[in-house]
Design an enzyme around this catalytic site. Structure first.
Site, mmCIF file in Angstrom:
data_model
loop_
_atom_site.group_PDB
_atom_site.id
_atom_site.type_symbol
_atom_site.label_atom_id
_atom_site.label_comp_id
_atom_site.label_asym_id
_atom_site.label_seq_id
_atom_site.Cartn_x
_atom_site.Cartn_y
_atom_site.Cartn_z
ATOM 1 N N TYR A 1 39.228 -15.458 -11.350
ATOM 2 C CA TYR A 1 38.118 -14.507 -11.412
ATOM 3 C C TYR A 1 37.236 -14.627 -10.165
ATOM 4 O O TYR A 1 36.900 -13.638 -9.513
ATOM 5 C CB TYR A 1 37.277 -14.744 -12.685
ATOM 6 C CG TYR A 1 36.002 -13.958 -12.692
ATOM 7 C CD1 TYR A 1 35.990 -12.625 -13.074
ATOM 8 C CD2 TYR A 1 34.791 -14.535 -12.280
ATOM 9 C CE1 TYR A 1 34.813 -11.880 -13.051
ATOM 10 C CE2 TYR A 1 33.616 -13.808 -12.253
ATOM 11 C CZ TYR A 1 33.630 -12.489 -12.638
ATOM 12 O OH TYR A 1 32.474 -11.758 -12.607
ATOM 13 N N SER B 1 29.510 -12.028 -7.835
ATOM 14 C CA SER B 1 29.224 -12.999 -8.887
ATOM 15 C C SER B 1 28.963 -14.378 -8.307
ATOM 16 O O SER B 1 29.558 -14.767 -7.290
ATOM 17 C CB SER B 1 30.428 -13.073 -9.828
ATOM 18 O OG SER B 1 30.370 -14.245 -10.595
ATOM 19 N N GLU C 1 30.156 -16.874 -9.476
ATOM 20 C CA GLU C 1 31.440 -17.584 -9.555
ATOM 21 C C GLU C 1 32.119 -17.654 -8.187
ATOM 22 O O GLU C 1 33.023 -18.456 -7.983
ATOM 23 C CB GLU C 1 32.372 -16.892 -10.551
ATOM 24 C CG GLU C 1 32.112 -17.252 -11.992
ATOM 25 C CD GLU C 1 32.460 -18.705 -12.316
ATOM 26 O OE1 GLU C 1 33.592 -19.118 -12.030
ATOM 27 O OE2 GLU C 1 31.577 -19.420 -12.838
HETATM 28 O O1 G4F Z 1 29.589 -18.006 -20.646
HETATM 29 P P1 G4F Z 1 30.705 -18.358 -19.742
HETATM 30 O O2 G4F Z 1 32.063 -17.975 -20.191
HETATM 31 O O3 G4F Z 1 30.313 -17.742 -18.332
HETATM 32 P P2 G4F Z 1 30.799 -18.058 -16.831
HETATM 33 O O4 G4F Z 1 32.151 -18.632 -16.805
HETATM 34 O O5 G4F Z 1 29.713 -18.838 -16.170
HETATM 35 O O6 G4F Z 1 30.870 -16.587 -16.194
HETATM 36 C C1 G4F Z 1 29.904 -15.583 -16.478
HETATM 37 O O7 G4F Z 1 28.912 -15.545 -15.486
HETATM 38 C C2 G4F Z 1 29.381 -15.199 -14.172
HETATM 39 C C3 G4F Z 1 28.207 -15.218 -13.212
HETATM 40 O O8 G4F Z 1 27.326 -14.199 -13.459
HETATM 41 C C4 G4F Z 1 30.068 -13.852 -14.214
HETATM 42 F F1 G4F Z 1 30.510 -13.525 -12.977
HETATM 43 C C5 G4F Z 1 31.220 -13.883 -15.193
HETATM 44 O O9 G4F Z 1 31.804 -12.590 -15.291
HETATM 45 C C6 G4F Z 1 30.650 -14.255 -16.557
HETATM 46 O O10 G4F Z 1 29.761 -13.241 -16.965
HETATM 47 O O11 G4F Z 1 30.721 -19.952 -19.495
HETATM 48 C C7 G4F Z 1 29.586 -20.648 -19.041
HETATM 49 C C8 G4F Z 1 29.859 -22.146 -19.066
HETATM 50 C C9 G4F Z 1 31.199 -22.547 -18.414
HETATM 51 O O12 G4F Z 1 30.977 -23.676 -17.607
HETATM 52 C C10 G4F Z 1 32.089 -22.928 -19.581
HETATM 53 O O13 G4F Z 1 33.072 -23.902 -19.288
HETATM 54 O O14 G4F Z 1 29.982 -22.566 -20.436
HETATM 55 C C11 G4F Z 1 31.058 -23.459 -20.564
HETATM 56 N N1 G4F Z 1 31.540 -23.448 -21.944
HETATM 57 C C12 G4F Z 1 31.532 -24.531 -22.771
HETATM 58 N N2 G4F Z 1 32.060 -24.191 -23.954
HETATM 59 C C13 G4F Z 1 32.083 -22.399 -22.605
HETATM 60 C C14 G4F Z 1 32.406 -22.869 -23.877
HETATM 61 N N3 G4F Z 1 32.288 -21.119 -22.224
HETATM 62 C C15 G4F Z 1 32.839 -20.264 -23.143
HETATM 63 N N4 G4F Z 1 33.025 -18.981 -22.793
HETATM 64 N N5 G4F Z 1 33.196 -20.685 -24.407
HETATM 65 C C16 G4F Z 1 33.004 -21.992 -24.820
HETATM 66 O O15 G4F Z 1 33.325 -22.355 -25.942
#
Ligand code: G4F
Length: 332
Positions: free
Chosen positions: A151, A127, A129
């Site tokens: 993670y 990933s 990440e």
């Molecule tokens: O959609 P996210 O939760 O994805 P994140 O953390 O980038 O991880 C995903 O992608 C990775 C790379 O492929 C994978 F390995 C992992 O398993 C997963 O699929 O968050 C994306 C961004 C973050 O910076 C987070 O802080 O969005 C920001 N965010 C802002 N508000 C939020 C929110 N994320 C989530 N989930 N929910 C919110 O309300």
């Protein structure tokens, strides 16, 4: 006919990959938890269209015995290890179970293949990440890893385990370092699907607001259907290697909101609320991938761009909402 085993087949990537492999003439097997078999309507919903063309085996990332048994019985030519606790936020809440599933689970898969099917090729879902707050942008295969979450640490350990099995035992193991990849099959906890599902419900008058955390976070978002093609391509190469898979274009969470709301004629500023509850203890501020190696050596490239992805996801959630409320049925 080549035979593949997919762990995590019930998820977004697993379901797209299973469809791709079937279309290429593979015999496809999937490892699923027993509870999924007992609650097929909900937990196997992404496999609806192909359920009668794949074989499911019950097993768990926490059980070496179940993984070993599956590999021994199936004798796959290729294993795609996609199953994981993949929600970054949750890994802060329970790092212990994240480590167990993601580190031990990967170790169990690799060891099962080594013992029961040593000629089988293995794909490990690494990933972006793992880069965390990387010292350079964009990130490629040479960029130093600097994970910022349990993670990310768990995936980096899985990546190192994969490399070690390749070097120590001569196994064909590849890690895909995939940047964010989304689709209408994405889980609702991830920010893209959270946004598009809220946009649809707001447009259809069911709710008013969308609470989000850090709007400035920047990600390289691609389409999952494009990314699973790269997984398969990696295992068809003459030598096992690791590859970054990314679109190379990054956008902020706010830009995703702007586009998603404007697609249905709404202004994001009237609906998005910043809620500190959705901030993470340690944030990864920016990830942008450089997939030159995958493009050059695999011949991979994405078909769907950022705007196309946002439109696809909003349209699917609008359609779901209409269907659920009966409008879709009445219109047909
Ligand atoms: O959609 P996210 O939760 O994805 P994140 O953390 O980038 O991880 C995903 O992608 C990775 C790379 O492929 C994978 F390995 C992992 O398993 C997963 O699929 O968050 C994306 C961004 C973050 O910076 C987070 O802080 O969005 C920001 N965010 C802002 N508000 C939020 C929110 N994320 C989530 N989930 N929910 C919110 O309300």
């Amino acid at each position: 006919m080549p035979r593949a085993l997919i762990t995590g087949i019930t998820g977004q990537d697993g379901s797209y990959l299973a469809e791709l492999l079937l279309s290429l003439g593979y015999e496809v097997h999937g490892l699923v938890r027993r509870v999924a078999l007992e609650d097929a309507r909900h937990r196997l919903s992404r496999l609806e269209g192909i359920r009668d063309r794949i074989t499911l085996h019950s097993g768990s990332l926490e059980s070496f015995a179940s993984l070993y048994r599956a590999v021994q019985i199936i004798q796959p030519d290729e294993v795609y290890h996609l199953a994981a606790q993949s929600f970054v936020s949750y890994s802060f809440e329970d790092s212990f179970s994240t480590f167990r599933s993601n580190i031990d689970g990967t170790h169990f898969v690799l060891e099962s293949v080594r013992q029961a099917a040593p000629h089988c090729k293995v794909y490990f879902a690494g990933s972006s990440e793992m880069f965390g707050n990387a010292p350079e942008t964009p990130q490629n295969e040479q960029t130093r890893f600097c994970p910022r979450s349990p993670y990310g640490i768990s995936k980096l350990t899985g990546y190192e385990l994969s490399r070690n099995y390749r070097e120590a035992y001569g196994m064909f193991v590849c890690s895909g370092i995939l940047f964010n990849h989304e689709s209408p099959r994405r889980g609702y906890e991830f920010v893209t699907r959270k946004i598009t599902s809220h946009v649809a419900r707001i447009k259809q008058g069911q709710i008013r607001d969308l609470p989000l955390g850090n709007l400035e976070a920047r990600r390289d978002w691609g389409f999952a259907g494009d990314f699973v093609r790269a997984m398969h391509m990696m295992l068809q190469q003459p030598t096992p290697q690791d590859y970054v898979v990314a679109t190379g274009q990054s956008h902020t969470v706010q830009e995703f909101c702007e586009l998603a709301f404007s697609h249905v004629g709404l202004n994001w500023e009237n609906h998005v609320i910043v809620d500190p509850n959705f901030y993470r203890p340690a944030e990864v501020f920016e990830l942008t991938g450089d997939s030159t190696k995958a493009r050059r050596e695999l011949g991979w490239q994405p078909d769907v761009d950022f705007a196309g992805l946002v439109r696809m996801m909003v349209d699917a959630d609008m359609e779901d909402g209409l269907r659920a409320s009966g409008f879709g049925l009445r219109r047909e």
